[in-house]
Design a protein around this motif. Structure first.
Motif, PDB file in Angstrom:
ATOM      1  N   SER A 160       8.301  -9.734  -4.481  1.00 31.85           N
ATOM      2  CA  SER A 160       9.423  -9.325  -5.044  1.00 31.85           C
ATOM      3  C   SER A 160      10.373 -10.657  -5.253  1.00 31.85           C
ATOM      4  N   TYR A 161      10.612 -11.520  -4.089  1.00 27.73           N
ATOM      5  CA  TYR A 161      11.364 -12.812  -4.244  1.00 27.73           C
ATOM      6  C   TYR A 161       9.837 -13.527  -5.051  1.00 27.73           C
ATOM      7  N   ALA A 162       9.009 -13.477  -5.241  1.00 30.78           N
ATOM      8  CA  ALA A 162       8.587 -14.377  -5.399  1.00 30.78           C
ATOM      9  C   ALA A 162       7.842 -13.946  -7.271  1.00 30.78           C
ATOM     10  N   PHE A 163       8.657 -12.908  -7.909  1.00 24.16           N
ATOM     11  CA  PHE A 163       8.672 -12.541  -8.843  1.00 24.16           C
ATOM     12  C   PHE A 163       6.943 -12.419  -9.531  1.00 24.16           C
ATOM     13  N   LEU A 164       5.831 -11.769  -8.421  1.00 23.94           N
ATOM     14  CA  LEU A 164       4.896 -11.236  -9.025  1.00 23.94           C
ATOM     15  C   LEU A 164       4.520  -9.793  -8.173  1.00 23.94           C
ATOM     16  N   PRO A 165       3.771  -9.350  -9.869  1.00 24.43           N
ATOM     17  CA  PRO A 165       3.883  -8.156  -9.332  1.00 24.43           C
ATOM     18  C   PRO A 165       2.841  -7.361  -8.391  1.00 24.43           C
ATOM     19  N   TRP A 166       3.717  -6.322  -7.609  1.00 26.54           N
ATOM     20  CA  TRP A 166       2.919  -5.955  -6.213  1.00 26.54           C
ATOM     21  C   TRP A 166       3.273  -4.584  -6.092  1.00 26.54           C
ATOM     22  N   PRO A 167       1.661  -3.904  -5.583  1.00 27.38           N
ATOM     23  CA  PRO A 167       2.164  -2.378  -5.312  1.00 27.38           C
ATOM     24  C   PRO A 167       3.084  -2.097  -4.380  1.00 27.38           C
ATOM     25  N   ALA A 168       4.399  -0.787  -4.744  1.00 20.69           N
ATOM     26  CA  ALA A 168       4.863  -0.369  -3.464  1.00 20.69           C
ATOM     27  C   ALA A 168       3.978   0.190  -2.232  1.00 20.69           C
ATOM     28  N   PRO A 169       4.663   0.605  -1.246  1.00 20.92           N
ATOM     29  CA  PRO A 169       4.256   1.592  -0.548  1.00 20.92           C
ATOM     30  C   PRO A 169       3.438   3.047  -1.885  1.00 20.92           C
ATOM     31  N   ASP A 170       4.361   3.894  -2.944  1.00 18.40           N
ATOM     32  CA  ASP A 170       3.862   4.348  -3.590  1.00 18.40           C
ATOM     33  C   ASP A 170       2.551   4.323  -4.223  1.00 18.40           C
ATOM     34  N   GLY A 171       2.573   3.692  -4.828  1.00 15.25           N
ATOM     35  CA  GLY A 171       1.099   2.958  -5.709  1.00 15.25           C
ATOM     36  C   GLY A 171       2.160   2.408  -6.698  1.00 15.25           C
ATOM     37  N   ARG A 172       3.272   2.609  -7.496  1.00 13.22           N
ATOM     38  CA  ARG A 172       3.757   1.870  -8.299  1.00 13.22           C
ATOM     39  C   ARG A 172       4.104   0.681  -8.684  1.00 13.22           C
ATOM     40  N   ILE A 173       3.366  -0.073  -9.775  1.00 19.34           N
ATOM     41  CA  ILE A 173       3.433  -1.003  -9.592  1.00 19.34           C
ATOM     42  C   ILE A 173       5.085  -1.952  -9.803  1.00 19.34           C
ATOM     43  N   GLY A 174       5.936  -2.904  -8.906  1.00 14.93           N
ATOM     44  CA  GLY A 174       7.112  -3.306  -8.754  1.00 14.93           C
ATOM     45  C   GLY A 174       8.100  -3.630  -7.810  1.00 14.93           C
ATOM     46  N   PRO A 175       9.028  -4.417  -8.029  1.00 19.67           N
ATOM     47  CA  PRO A 175       9.574  -5.226  -7.381  1.00 19.67           C
ATOM     48  C   PRO A 175      10.265  -4.599  -5.629  1.00 19.67           C
TER      49      PRO A 175
END
Length: 362
Positions: free
Chosen positions: A124-139
């Motif tokens: 999130s701090y690096a502005f990289l799309p990443w899956p949250a624990p619930d599977g959704r992509i976003g910071p």
């Protein structure tokens, strides 16, 4: 202090559109919170992501308008561009993300995310799309999803600045159109699928509007801006409602791209309109703060109203919460955003004169 873009006649209407875009996002989010407070169904006719789409077109326009002529002038120009974008975007977003994480740890029931991970926070701090624990992509701080697109655009624009202006524009157009065309073939969830979403076409449209604005001298009457802009918004709202688009939006579509692009085109090709008691110019200046801070203000206001048992009619509640968000954001712009932007402006005196300027949602 960062100069307002309203001082530049060529983009004054675009500044008003930045205000409208931020207000659309704020109202759409206030509708969801106020609905929970009142226990009723509250809809805002324009989905929040549509406001972000307006920002994306504006971003393409402003970044190209301010920097394309400096393409092909060497690595120092590129570094100045990146330096300006860093100070304008990154520290304030990091500050808001840190505030969100602090609230999530101290008062988890007041935020929307149940859990996160170290990798998700770092991404999130690096502005990289990443899956949250619930599977959704976003910071971690969900509003940062749009900044992941913005930073992606800035990175490619910086790379294109090593080319001459004409070739830089052609290269950016080719890359972004190609990525959007390949979007259905990238596996989801994933960074490539995220970054290739058709939202990126709105940056391209904004860039070409900038080029056309320089080549076409014609400008319509300034008095027509507000009627035209409001008419486009009304048509867009009717269309979204007819399509049963929920308040959260169903993602970018050809129609949402069209409406966002028409709004910015109206702003560009109509002469400067009159402001409304200076309100829209100021909200436009502080639209980055409004975008990132409005959920803090809205959530705090809803909690306070719930605790005190004060229940105004929900339209009045929404209006009061958005107005409070605008006021807080104006002070944030003056005393926080401006300080960060000044760090860029203190760099080499012959640097990018737009380095600290308020562009798009940034």
């Amino acid at each position: 202090m960062v100069p307002s873009q309203t001082s530049k006649p060529t983009v004054i209407n675009v500044q008003y559109l930045r205000a409208l875009a931020a207000i659309i996002v704020a109202f759409s989010h206030s509708a969801a919170d106020v609905a929970r407070l009142h226990g009723v169904q509250v809809d805002f006719p324009l989905p929040g992501p549509f406001g972000v789409e307006i920002f994306f077109v504006i971003s393409g326009f402003i970044i190209c308008h301010a920097n394309l002529d400096r393409a092909g002038q060497g690595g120092k120009r590129v570094l100045r561009f990146l330096n300006g974008r860093f100070w304008r975007i990154v520290p304030f977003y990091w500050l808001c993300t840190t505030l969100y994480l602090a609230i999530a740890m101290l008062a988890a029931g007041t935020v929307n995310r149940d859990s996160t991970s170290i990798a998700h926070v770092v991404a999130s701090y690096a502005f990289l799309p990443w899956p949250a624990p619930d599977g959704r992509i976003g910071p971690v701080y969900a509003l940062g999803w749009s900044l992941n697109f913005e930073m992606f655009f800035y990175a490619f624009f910086a790379g294109a600045m090593f080319l001459r202006p004409r070739w830089a524009l052609a290269a950016l157009t080719l890359v972004f159109v190609s990525l959007a065309a390949l979007h259905p073939y990238f596996p989801e969830p994933g960074a490539l699928a995220f970054w290739s979403a058709p939202y990126i076409l709105e940056f391209v449209i904004g860039m070409w509007l900038s080029v056309l604005s320089r080549r076409i001298d014609w400008r319509g009457p300034g008095w027509a801006f507000w009627p035209v802009a409001l008419a486009i918004l009304a048509i867009a709202a009717a269309f979204f409602q007819a399509r049963h688009v929920p308040g959260s939006g169903e993602g970018v579509t050809p129609w949402s791209i069209l409406f966002a692009s028409l709004l910015v085109a109206a702003g560009v090709f109509l002469r400067p309109a009159n402001d409304v008691a200076g309100i829209f110019g100021r909200v436009g200046d502080s639209s980055y703060s409004l975008y990132l801070l409005h959920m803090f203000v809205i959530r705090a206001g809803v909690i306070a109203l719930g605790i005190t048992g004060v229940y105004w009619p929900y339209p009045l509640t929404m209006l009061a919460l958005v107005a409070a968000s605008c006021i807080v954001s104006w002070y944030s712009f003056r005393y926080i955003e401006t300080w960060f932007a000044e760090q860029a402006r203190r760099r080499p005196k012959d640097g990018d004169p737009m380095a600290g300027a308020t562009t798009s949602i940034a």
